[in-house]
Design an enzyme around this catalytic site. Structure first.
Site, PDB file in Angstrom:
ATOM      1  N   GLU A 139      43.675   1.100   4.186  1.00 25.38           N
ATOM      2  CA  GLU A 139      42.697   0.015   3.779  1.00 25.38           C
ATOM      3  C   GLU A 139      43.458  -1.296   3.348  1.00 25.38           C
ATOM      4  OE1 GLU A 139      42.084   2.939   2.748  1.00 25.38           O
ATOM      5  OE2 GLU A 139      39.991   3.374   3.331  1.00 25.38           O
ATOM      6  N   HIS A 208      33.274   8.792  -5.239  1.00 28.31           N
ATOM      7  CA  HIS A 208      32.605   8.242  -4.229  1.00 28.31           C
ATOM      8  C   HIS A 208      31.362   7.637  -4.624  1.00 28.31           C
ATOM      9  CE1 HIS A 208      34.795  10.689  -1.293  1.00 28.31           C
ATOM     10  NE2 HIS A 208      34.508  10.008  -0.413  1.00 28.31           N
TER      11      HIS A 208
END
Lengths: 403, 430
Positions: A139, A208
């Site tokens: 990322e 998450h």
């Protein structure tokens, strides 16, 4: 002591979609807020100062005919086309890619897989592997790569498979995305869009279920928007891509399957404006993303109980649309903020500060901010439910505020 | 595993050797004479480091084998022409004198903060950047003054930027560590190490995109990413090596291995100190070169840059070099062994080039002295310009935060904040 005149009767027709799953989210149609159906019954409502014991209040209220009538969706119902929120995002994205060949997408599984939430479905087949780039799991580096590409003439959209993963890209987002336009003395622009789903889902576990709005909000030089309906999702996606500023677009995992009818014609929304969801007179409720639906659900109950909440979806998390918010505060004098962000240092906290700073004189009551608990989101369904704000809490907060 | 799919657009020429599953042919390209160079075994930093004898015996122009072969084949005996030699000399002198001037100005209180000087490493900057076109991109670190100068940014603008004046290349908003130039395609100037490498990868990606998606003719810009030995232990480095090799991006990763990351010796920080070896692990050539010799650096640079331009992908070049001064002007530089410093001082790239030019009758003493004088005058002018330039006014404060100042949002009065007249004065409440 204040005496308020109120015209009650704004109704909130609901569109009759049955495509929702059972999570009971409301689907306000975009034009549901016209009060053309209102039956004006006026009554006088006396408020003593802040009496926190709400019990006696209700007897003083005449209960008007505030039944939600099923109005027809006020735009000509057959124009436009119906689609789900992720399809709206897809449509916006595809239109922009068609319009400008420099627009490209990069992220994990955006290409051949079509995107984890299918927002980029079919685009790789249409535009090629370089324009819809499947990146390795890195990322920080591919966000930086997007920034470098933006500086050198492209208009990339970086997708975080889950917003939480962008924590790994924080270095690039904070140091480069936000700052380079300034430290280069205005020489380089970074027209990048960073988007992805965040928020608390269905038992996805703590990592998450993160809400990064609060972490990114201090970064100077970026704009943040949160979409909540197919209509504003498409409009904000297009606006973000066309903007010369770096924009972070927050989507929500649970909202991808919302269905709505959106116009056929092209439209672009403003990145800095808030959306009036339901005009009202008693109290201003500021919200964004998924909490909008909890608020609307609570609004249904509140209307039945005789309250008239004004609901605004702030949409623009940074910067705040102080005009829309201000006009509302000046009208209702009470503010409730309902958000999914964490309590500490969240968007609500900033918004509270901004409103107090700018509109303190217009407030009749302290601002109440309902946020998620400062708890890592638990896996267990019951616990998870208690960490986010539920409609019942919203109702009781409004009742308390509106004494 | 080979690249995903038949759908992937391959660059124009795809030599079979560059499949990621095969071993690349070039892992010992140019025959790394200095393979075992400075360290045969892990050495405690305090000890005297005995560098490989080979490199000390002839500190100048010890060309590598491959170049020697070239010498035999080509008509001329020399690696450079006179013009090229003078260009190289002037660029290195500019870099050296500029940095010395920076130090002077810093101690006179004209500039503040963290200033990192490049003395001793000029061969790397000159050797690489002088091969680039104006459209090629350079990404640097905080030690970026000389990269900016080599790329073409005028000394006046760099000096002004250091003084924090409005006429600086970044309007005084960047400073020593954030030199940017759109005109000369210098993409920064980054304070955190490793932070510029993904940006460089993005610039290379842009270049490939323009060539293959937008089909712009002649879109073959190469990007050079400069960074140090300390950065080679950072995740961003490896992630970008992977992506660059995977997509065959036109980028050259140039490691300026000066052995020290502030006070941390490279050997104490790195499990395998031979950085060039990390290239082949990702499927790209890894080359080691003597970074104190501008001619050797040039040979390697030429090949790496042309390779990238042809679309064959990235290269990792490790340049053995040394910084004569401390990490920054605030660093007392007490940790490094004086013998080590003396050794490298003896390999000063400018002295080496001078000797080469004299030995090969490419330039005379007077010519070089004339260049020295020219540069000194240029720098005096730069300092004077910077001194006389205005400081940034208050009105500049809010101007460049957003490219589109509507990003400051809508104020309580309904107007965009950037429409507030106080905005241009820098006093608006945002």
């Amino acid at each position: 002591m204040a005496t308020l005149f109120q015209g009650v009767g704004a109704v909130t027709p609901f569109s009759a979609s049955s495509s929702l799953d059972s999570n009971k989210l409301l689907l306000p149609s975009r034009k549901s807020l016209s009060i053309s159906d209102s039956r004006g019954s006026i009554f006088v409502y006396r408020s003593d100062a802040l009496n926190l014991k709400a019990a006696t209040r209700k007897q003083d209220l005449l209960i008007p005919n505030a039944v939600a009538t099923k109005g027809e969706t006020s735009t000509s119902a057959k124009s436009g086309h119906e689609l789900l929120l992720f399809e709206a995002l897809h449509e916006g994205l595809e239109e922009e890619m068609e319009r400008d060949p420099r627009v490209c997408v990069m992220g994990e599984d955006v290409g051949h897989y079509g995107g984890s939430y299918k927002v980029t479905k079919g685009l790789a087949e249409k535009y090629g592997d370089l324009r819809v780039l499947d990146t390795p799991i890195a990322e920080n580096s591919f966000t930086g790569m997007g920034i470098g590409a933006a500086m050198t003439g492209l208009r990339p959209i970086v997708e975080g498979m889950n917003m939480g993963f962008l924590l790994l890209a924080f270095n690039q987002i904070s140091n480069n995305c936000g700052m380079l336009h300034y430290t280069s003395g205005g020489q380089f622009t970074i027209p990048i869009v960073i988007r992805g789903p965040g928020g608390v889902g269905r038992q996805l576990g703590a990592e998450h279920s993160q809400r990064l709005e609060s972490y990114f909000q201090s970064i100077p030089g970026i704009q943040m928007v949160a979409c909540s309906t197919p209509y504003n999702a498409k409009g904000l996606m297009k606006a973000a891509i066309r903007s010369e500023n770096p924009v972070i677009l927050f989507e929500h995992v649970l909202l991808y399957n919302l269905k709505e009818r959106i116009p056929d014609e092209e439209y672009v929304l403003s990145l800095e404006e808030a959306e009036m969801v339901r005009p009202g007179e008693h109290i201003t409720i500021l919200t964004y993303s998924r909490m909008r639906y909890h608020v609307m659900q609570a609004a249904k109950t509140l209307v039945n109980k005789g309250y008239d909440p004004e609901v605004i979806d702030i949409r623009s998390l940074k910067p705040f649309d102080l005009y829309t918010i201000g006009c509302s505060v000046k009208k209702t004098h009470r503010v409730l903020i309902v958000e999914e962000c964490m309590r500490t240092g969240g968007i609500g906290a900033s918004l509270t500060a901004a409103i107090t700073e700018n509109f303190h004189d217009y407030l009749d009551a302290p601002i109440v901010c309902l946020s998620s608990q400062d708890v890592p989101t638990p896996y267990a369904g019951t616990l998870e439910e208690w960490t986010v704000v539920q409609p019942a809490q919203i109702v009781s907060a409004v009742e308390q505020l509106c004494q | 595993m080979s690249l995903s799919a038949t759908k992937f657009v391959h660059p124009i020429t795809t030599p079979p050797s560059t499949r990621s599953s095969d071993k690349p042919l070039f892992s010992t390209f140019f025959g790394s004479n200095h393979t075992k160079l400075r360290f045969n075994k892990p050495i405690v930093a305090a000890q005297r480091r005995s560098s490989s004898a080979a490199s000390t015996s002839s500190p100048v122009v010890a060309v590598s084998d491959v170049v020697k072969e070239k010498k035999l084949k080509s008509a001329s005996n020399l690696l450079i022409t006179k013009e090229e030699g003078l260009v190289l000399y002037e660029d290195m002198i500019l870099g050296r004198f500029f940095e010395d001037m920076c130090a002077q100005m810093y101690y006179r209180g004209k500039m503040f903060g963290f200033v990192h000087l490049y003395n001793g490493q000029e061969a790397v900057s000159t050797g690489f950047i002088k091969f680039l076109k104006k459209e090629d991109y350079v990404v640097s670190t905080y030690r970026d003054h000389v990269h900016a100068l080599s790329k073409g940014v005028p000394a006046r603008e760099v000096m002004s930027e250091l003084f924090g004046k409005a006429t600086g290349c970044c309007r005084g908003q960047g400073g020593s560590m954030h030199m940017f130039s759109k005109q000369f395609n210098l993409l920064g100037g980054f304070a955190f190490i490793g932070e510029g490498i993904p940006v460089a990868t993005g610039a290379a990606f842009s270049s490939k995109y323009r060539r293959e998606v937008l089909k712009e003719p002649g879109a073959d810009e190469v990007t050079l990413a400069f960074f140090g030995d300390g950065t080679c232990n950072n995740g961003q480095f490896y992630e970008c090596l992977n992506m660059a090799a995977l997509w065959k991006l036109p980028i050259v990763f140039v490691v300026e291995n000066n052995l020290w990351a502030i006070g941390m010796s490279h050997l104490r920080a790195t499990s395998d100190p031979q950085i060039w070896k990390k290239g082949p692990a990702f499927g790209m050539p890894g080359i080691h070169v003597d970074g104190m010799d501008v001619l050797k650096v040039r040979e390697v640079a030429k090949e790496a840059i042309e390779r990238a331009r042809r679309g064959e992908g990235p290269t990792l070049v490790e340049c053995e070099t040394y910084r004569f001064r401390g990490h920054s002007l605030a660093d007392p530089d007490e940790l490094r062994d004086p013998a080590e410093k003396a050794h490298y001082a003896g390999r000063d790239p400018i002295t080496a080039l001078k000797k080469y030019l004299f030995d090969n009758k490419l330039a005379s003493e007077q010519e070089l002295k004339a260049i020295d004088k020219k540069i000194e005058e240029l720098l005096d002018d730069a300092v004077e310009f910077a001194d006389e330039s205005p400081l940034p006014p208050r009105s500049q404060l809010l101007e460049n935060v957003f490219a589109d100042p509507k990003g400051f949002g809508i104020g309580p009065d309904g107007k965009y904040r950037c429409e507030d007249p106080k905005f241009t004065q820098g006093t608006a409440h945002v």
